[in-house]
Design a protein around this motif. Structure first.
Motif, short mmCIF file in Angstrom:
data_model
loop_
_atom_site.label_atom_id
_atom_site.label_comp_id
_atom_site.label_asym_id
_atom_site.label_seq_id
_atom_site.Cartn_x
_atom_site.Cartn_y
_atom_site.Cartn_z
N THR A 313 0.81 -1.29 -0.06
CA THR A 313 -0.01 -0.10 0.02
C THR A 313 0.88 1.23 0.17
O THR A 313 0.71 2.33 -0.67
N SER A 314 2.02 1.33 0.68
CA SER A 314 2.90 2.30 0.81
C SER A 314 3.38 2.78 -0.56
O SER A 314 3.38 3.70 -0.88
N ILE A 315 3.96 1.71 -1.01
CA ILE A 315 4.58 1.76 -2.43
C ILE A 315 3.51 2.23 -3.43
O ILE A 315 3.63 3.16 -4.44
N LEU A 316 2.27 1.70 -3.53
CA LEU A 316 1.36 2.07 -4.41
C LEU A 316 0.72 3.40 -4.24
O LEU A 316 0.42 3.99 -5.27
N CYS A 317 0.65 3.93 -2.89
CA CYS A 317 0.32 5.21 -2.96
C CYS A 317 1.18 6.14 -3.64
O CYS A 317 0.69 7.07 -4.05
N LYS A 318 2.33 5.85 -3.45
CA LYS A 318 3.48 6.69 -4.11
C LYS A 318 3.19 6.80 -5.70
O LYS A 318 3.42 7.89 -6.48
N GLN A 319 3.18 5.47 -6.13
CA GLN A 319 3.10 5.30 -7.50
C GLN A 319 1.68 6.04 -8.30
O GLN A 319 1.33 6.92 -9.06
N LEU A 320 0.58 5.95 -7.33
CA LEU A 320 -0.43 6.58 -7.79
C LEU A 320 -0.51 8.15 -8.01
O LEU A 320 -0.58 8.76 -8.78
N ARG A 321 0.23 8.85 -6.81
CA ARG A 321 0.43 10.33 -6.67
C ARG A 321 1.58 10.43 -7.86
O ARG A 321 1.32 11.83 -8.39
N THR A 322 2.35 9.70 -8.27
CA THR A 322 3.40 10.06 -9.07
C THR A 322 3.01 10.08 -10.74
O THR A 322 3.37 10.55 -11.39
N GLU A 323 2.31 8.73 -10.75
CA GLU A 323 2.20 8.54 -12.25
C GLU A 323 0.71 8.41 -12.59
O GLU A 323 0.37 8.40 -13.86
N GLY A 324 0.12 8.40 -11.79
CA GLY A 324 -1.61 8.45 -11.71
C GLY A 324 -2.30 6.90 -12.35
O GLY A 324 -3.37 7.03 -12.51
N VAL A 325 -1.34 6.25 -12.14
CA VAL A 325 -1.87 4.58 -12.18
C VAL A 325 -1.21 3.81 -11.09
O VAL A 325 -0.28 4.01 -10.41
N VAL A 326 -1.85 2.57 -11.01
CA VAL A 326 -1.13 1.73 -10.07
C VAL A 326 -1.08 0.26 -10.57
O VAL A 326 -1.85 -0.26 -11.65
N ASP A 327 0.00 -0.41 -10.10
CA ASP A 327 0.17 -1.98 -10.64
C ASP A 327 0.41 -2.64 -9.55
O ASP A 327 1.27 -3.10 -8.91
N ILE A 328 -0.77 -3.09 -9.04
CA ILE A 328 -0.91 -3.89 -7.97
C ILE A 328 -0.16 -5.32 -7.84
O ILE A 328 0.81 -5.79 -7.03
N LEU A 329 -0.37 -5.84 -9.04
CA LEU A 329 0.33 -7.21 -9.45
C LEU A 329 1.93 -7.03 -9.45
O LEU A 329 2.55 -7.85 -8.85
N ARG A 330 2.31 -5.87 -10.20
CA ARG A 330 3.77 -5.70 -10.36
C ARG A 330 4.41 -5.60 -8.87
O ARG A 330 5.43 -6.27 -8.46
#
Length: 369
Positions: A313-330
């Motif tokens: 969740t921590s990593i993905l929140c950053k990804q969402l803020r930075t890239e506007g998408v998430v890759d939960i599987l990755r």
């Protein structure tokens, strides 16, 4: 020894993945079998009707990192899957996907667990260092404690792995088991050695049986030459925060412990807000920590289920803020390459999707204002 494997019970009485337990194993099909936990026992079960799920999860993925280990074709393909798995979700896709239990189940079960073959750790006395004997640290990324002079494997061993953060940041986190009575000293050695500014604890001390030893003092204690003193305790709605001072060899440091206790009831998506709040609180604390600080240490009981949810969740929140998408599987795949079993159950995998869906709604709502 009625030890239940990790945090499954908190989420669902029938865990959705074969999690290797002390004595018995619960499965999707509900065919509970008694299983003596030996690598051979697992190999023999490959022909069963759960062979697909088990195949992905069978310990036996020896690390292909310079050990000259010959991987079987299946282990090889598991490693390749984990290196390549990806499913990029736009906000719109994320909200739909979070509600699609069937698709998430299919994705979760296709993803190899990458548990360690217990044969990798054939050292006498090691049993006392592990809370669950089948949940072991993957060898290439394990935290190695500097031994005090003597070159003894046991003194260097702790059931903990380094995990990469957002954008492949090395050693952003350490995932570890909840300390046992036998490993409290090792745990504090690791905290000091790694210069960790923050511990995130996501388990009660007991849930039906012991999940974690109380490894911190009421006021002050010394472990392995490290003096640990409680400075303050603050009770928030869903967690308590302890601030410690650590002293060793004339050096003094500050350490924060976030103890999150509201997880056991977490069977539903509406429990997403407290976890999200904790992730953000820890992120703020992380930014305020001294620049010389090391990894954030996260643990639950086995250090793979709730711990995996928090770090992902921590990593993905950053990804969402930075890239506007998430890759939960990755993210799940990347975490499992470094510590097998991260995000341990299908419910947890769904839950991470719910938390990210909520976070995206918060972000876009804030943007509109």
């Amino acid at each position: 020894l009625e030890n239940k494997a990790e945090d499954l019970l908190d989420l669902d009485p029938v865990p959705q993945t074969p999690v290797f337990d002390m004595g018995s194993e619960t499965r999707t099909e509900g065919d509970a079998v008694t299983l003596t936990v030996t690598p051979v026992g697992l190999q023999e079960r490959r022909g069963s009707n759960v062979s697909l799920t088990l195949d992905m999860c069978t310990p036996g993925c020896t690390e292909p990192y310079g050990y000259g280990a010959q991987l079987s074709p299946r282990d090889q393909s598991a490693q390749e899957y984990l290196r390549q798995g990806t499913h990029i979700l736009t906000p719109a896709m994320l909200h739909i996907r979070a509600m699609d239990d069937q698709s998430l189940q299919a994705e979760f079960y296709e993803t190899p667990m990458n548990f360690v073959d217990p044969k990798e750790y054939n050292y006498p006395g090691l049993v006392r260092k592990n809370r669950y004997k089948t949940i072991l640290p993957n060898t290439h990324s394990r935290v190695i404690l500097k031994s005090l002079g003597e070159d003894d494997f046991l003194t260097t061993y702790i059931n903990a792995n380094y995990l990469k953060g957002y954008g492949g940041e090395e050693g952003a986190y350490i995932a570890t088991q909840g300390p046992t009575v036998n490993t409290v000293g090792d745990f504090w050695r690791m905290v000091w050695q790694e210069r960790s500014p923050i511990i995130v604890m996501i388990t009660n001390l007991e849930e039906k049986n012991e999940k974690c030893a109380e490894y911190w003092p009421e006021d002050t204690v010394t472990h392995e030459g490290i003096e640990i003193t409680v400075i303050s305790v603050t009770q928030e709605d869903d967690y308590s925060l302890r601030v410690f001072t650590l002293k060793c060899g004339g050096e003094e440091r500050s350490l924060r412990q976030y103890w999150y206790t509201s997880w056991p009831d977490q069977k539903t998506p509406d429990k997403a807000p407290p976890l999200l709040e904790l992730v953000q609180e820890v992120e703020r604390a992380r930014e305020e920590a001294p620049p010389s600080s090391g990894p954030t240490i996260v643990h639950c009981s086995a250090g793979i289920g709730r711990t995996g949810c928090f770090i992902a969740t921590s990593i993905l929140c950053k990804q969402l803020r930075t890239e506007g998408v998430v890759d939960i599987l990755r993210t799940t795949c990347q975490l499992r390459l470094d510590r097998g079993g991260m995000i341990q159950t299908c419910e947890q995998y769904q839950f991470v999707h719910h938390v990210l869906s909520l976070y995206e709604k918060q972000l876009s709502h804030a943007a509109e204002e």
